[in-house]
Design an enzyme around this catalytic site. Structure first.
Site, mmCIF file in Angstrom:
data_model
loop_
_atom_site.group_PDB
_atom_site.id
_atom_site.type_symbol
_atom_site.label_atom_id
_atom_site.label_comp_id
_atom_site.label_asym_id
_atom_site.label_seq_id
_atom_site.Cartn_x
_atom_site.Cartn_y
_atom_site.Cartn_z
ATOM 1 N N HIS A 61 0.866 -1.183 0.000
ATOM 2 C CA HIS A 61 0.000 0.000 0.000
ATOM 3 C C HIS A 61 0.901 1.232 0.000
ATOM 4 O O HIS A 61 1.694 1.415 0.936
ATOM 5 C CB HIS A 61 -0.901 -0.002 1.238
ATOM 6 C CG HIS A 61 -1.795 -1.197 1.310
ATOM 7 N ND1 HIS A 61 -3.048 -1.235 0.749
ATOM 8 C CD2 HIS A 61 -1.595 -2.436 1.847
ATOM 9 C CE1 HIS A 61 -3.602 -2.426 0.938
ATOM 10 N NE2 HIS A 61 -2.731 -3.185 1.611
ATOM 11 N N LEU A 62 0.787 2.031 -1.035
ATOM 12 C CA LEU A 62 1.634 3.233 -1.120
ATOM 13 C C LEU A 62 0.890 4.499 -0.692
ATOM 14 O O LEU A 62 1.508 5.559 -0.568
ATOM 15 C CB LEU A 62 2.221 3.380 -2.531
ATOM 16 C CG LEU A 62 3.167 2.241 -2.955
ATOM 17 C CD1 LEU A 62 3.627 2.425 -4.397
ATOM 18 C CD2 LEU A 62 4.386 2.148 -2.026
ATOM 19 N N ARG A 63 -0.423 4.392 -0.469
ATOM 20 C CA ARG A 63 -1.234 5.474 0.133
ATOM 21 C C ARG A 63 -1.342 6.734 -0.711
ATOM 22 O O ARG A 63 -1.689 7.794 -0.178
ATOM 23 C CB ARG A 63 -0.670 5.865 1.513
ATOM 24 C CG ARG A 63 -0.454 4.741 2.487
ATOM 25 C CD ARG A 63 -1.716 3.996 2.804
ATOM 26 N NE ARG A 63 -1.550 3.100 3.948
ATOM 27 C CZ ARG A 63 -2.330 2.041 4.147
ATOM 28 N NH1 ARG A 63 -3.291 1.739 3.290
ATOM 29 N NH2 ARG A 63 -2.159 1.282 5.200
ATOM 30 N N ASN A 93 -6.650 0.717 -2.704
ATOM 31 C CA ASN A 93 -7.467 1.414 -1.689
ATOM 32 C C ASN A 93 -6.892 2.783 -1.327
ATOM 33 O O ASN A 93 -6.607 3.094 -0.182
ATOM 34 C CB ASN A 93 -7.660 0.539 -0.445
ATOM 35 C CG ASN A 93 -6.361 0.158 0.240
ATOM 36 O OD1 ASN A 93 -5.286 0.225 -0.370
ATOM 37 N ND2 ASN A 93 -6.430 -0.226 1.498
ATOM 38 N N HIS A 178 -8.660 -10.598 -1.048
ATOM 39 C CA HIS A 178 -8.590 -10.382 0.403
ATOM 40 C C HIS A 178 -9.760 -11.163 0.996
ATOM 41 O O HIS A 178 -10.919 -10.816 0.784
ATOM 42 C CB HIS A 178 -8.716 -8.878 0.678
ATOM 43 C CG HIS A 178 -8.905 -8.507 2.113
ATOM 44 N ND1 HIS A 178 -7.911 -7.890 2.848
ATOM 45 C CD2 HIS A 178 -9.958 -8.645 2.954
ATOM 46 C CE1 HIS A 178 -8.363 -7.666 4.082
ATOM 47 N NE2 HIS A 178 -9.597 -8.116 4.170
ATOM 48 N N ASN A 277 -4.267 -7.108 9.522
ATOM 49 C CA ASN A 277 -5.398 -7.898 9.086
ATOM 50 C C ASN A 277 -5.039 -8.672 7.808
ATOM 51 O O ASN A 277 -4.732 -8.059 6.805
ATOM 52 C CB ASN A 277 -6.584 -6.962 8.813
ATOM 53 C CG ASN A 277 -7.870 -7.729 8.591
ATOM 54 O OD1 ASN A 277 -7.946 -8.923 8.883
ATOM 55 N ND2 ASN A 277 -8.874 -7.056 8.063
ATOM 56 N N ASP A 304 2.702 -6.841 2.158
ATOM 57 C CA ASP A 304 1.512 -6.120 2.642
ATOM 58 C C ASP A 304 1.933 -4.864 3.415
ATOM 59 O O ASP A 304 1.314 -4.498 4.415
ATOM 60 C CB ASP A 304 0.606 -7.026 3.491
ATOM 61 C CG ASP A 304 -0.806 -6.458 3.620
ATOM 62 O OD1 ASP A 304 -1.103 -5.416 3.004
ATOM 63 O OD2 ASP A 304 -1.617 -7.062 4.355
HETATM 64 ZN ZN LIG Z 1 -5.748 -7.410 2.456
#
Ligand SMILES: [Zn+2]
Length: 426
Positions: A61-63, A93, A178, A277, A304
């Site tokens: 995730h690089l946001r 996301n 996921h 998670n 992750d």
């Molecule tokens: Zn996930």
């Protein structure tokens, strides 16, 4: 620019060779052999170091866009290069969600301009990750999306996941899933076991992950689509995937370094940085993940990498967001907890961190050989150190491994023939 790496131990998935010189030029490996001579722009002394094919992370995730107080594409790819990665798949996301050609193109361009690490966007399966309407897979693939995922959320509706599988199959792409039953998770925060009870924190049962994994394997078997199960954490999930593979279902999967390195004992002191998670599970799950890695059920190690700011994590374990950073500890955790304990060898690390992820993405790479891309990581596989905050390149510091003794250090990363990380210069 040409580079000559002298006297290194080359470590590919199928062979290892010591005392090798590697000549890089024009973005590829030009020549490999003993005592290569000739004029080059720079000579790198590889004495005592191992050269692995550049690592590829299937899941991070690089946001960026939207949450750049946590991380952005520049800081994230810089941290990835420091961890030995030459390419990373970033999950959609963000804000806006990567469900449009524009957002996918933005991610790729920003990473190219920064020049630390290739970014391979994973576009969302559904518009806005709302689970209601499929995105335009064909257009997103043309824009550079390498796969599809609503990571962070499951695709709940059966009709929707079946439609996504049909579309993925038609276009020759794959879904990264996921697996989580949100209703069953409820208010769960950590693994549902003795340690959760002891700490007085609401638990997340294994079945939350396993029932959705089972459903999607069943649907993949029916549709013939390629599905990839993200962050496998339980003994049951590993077994479901093992059996599905033996039946010929087109399923692949990844697990994270934390799932083979730690257990839910880490949450006893309620450290919000041990909250992710799916959660850290029990010793039997950790061992099952190790066995899955050993027998090939688990295809790849994916980080992750999930950065959050100090403020966001400082609200206590129950309220804090899920996720830990992972680029810069992935290699060392694999050395420390897979190789040093005899579960896997060096060649397996080349397979798990490079060869298999490259193959899944149909990306050229994953092997150091003449004619292949000049994506190479130079590592000191024997260096021991206590992991501390000053080691962290990422904008975020949320990791439960601070203060842990690790073995294995990335010294230099070369991506496309260019030095993207140099620890000496750091
Ligand atoms: Zn996930």
């Amino acid at each position: 620019m040409s580079l000559l790496i002298k006297n290194v131990t080359v470590c590919n998935a199928d062979n290892m060779e010591a005392g090798v010189d590697i000549l890089l030029g024009g973005g590829i490996v030009k020549e490999m052999g003993k005592n290569i001579q000739g004029k080059t722009d720079r000579v790198i002394d590889g004495q005592g170091l191992y050269a692995f094919p550049g690592f590829v992370d299937l899941h991070c995730h690089l946001r960026d866009p939207g949450f750049t107080h946590k991380e952005d594409i520049v800081s994230g790819t810089k941290a990835a290069a420091a961890g030995g990665f030459c390419a990373v798949c970033c999950m959609p996301n963000t804000k806006p969600v990567a469900d449009s050609v524009e957002t996918v193109a933005y991610m790729i361009k920003k990473a190219q301009e920064a020049g630390f690490c290739e970014v391979l966007p994973v576009a969302s399966i559904t518009q806005g990750m709302q689970g209601k309407e499929l995105t335009d897979f064909a257009a997103l693939i043309r824009a550079g999306a390498v796969a599809f995922s609503d990571d962070g959320l499951p695709v709940v509706e059966d009709d929707m996941i079946l439609a996504a599988m049909d579309k993925a199959k038609e276009l020759g792409t794959f879904l990264m899933l996921h697996e989580e039953d949100l209703e069953m998770r409820g208010q769960g925060v950590v693994h549902d076991g003795e340690n959760a009870k002891r700490a007085g924190i609401c638990g997340i049962p294994r079945a939350v992950e396993e029932c959705m994994t089972a459903r999607d394997i069943m649907y993949a078997e029916r549709t013939g689509a390629h599905i990839h199960i993200c962050h496998v954490s339980t003994e049951g999930s590993v077994e479901l995937i093992r059996r599905a593979k033996s039946r010929g279902v087109h399923v692949t999967c990844e697990s994270g370094p934390h799932y083979f390195s730690a257990t839910d004992e880490m949450i006893l002191d309620k450290n919000p940085n041990a909250k992710m998670n799916p959660p850290l599970r029990e010793e039997r799950d950790r061992q099952a993940v190790c066995r899955g890695i050993a027998d090939g059920t688990i295809d790849a190690i994916a980080t992750d990498h999930a950065p959050h700011s100090k403020e966001e994590k400082a609200v206590g374990i129950e309220q804090a967001p899920f996720g830990i950073i992972g680029f810069e500890t992935a290699f060392a955790l694999a050395v420390t907890n897979l190789v040093d304990v005899g579960i896997r060898d060096w060649k397996d690390l080349a397979r798990l961190l490079s060869e298999r992820p490259n193959a899944l993405l149909k990306r050229k790479g994953g092997r150091i050989a003449a004619g292949m891309p000049a994506d190479i990581v130079l590592c000191d596989v024997r260096e021991k150190y206590i992991y501390s905050e000053k080691d962290i390149v990422s904008k975020a510091k949320n990791t439960p491994f601070l203060g842990t003794e690790l073995c294995g250090r990335v010294k230099m990363t070369i991506g496309g023939g260019k030095i993207t990380y140099d620890r000496q210069a750091d």
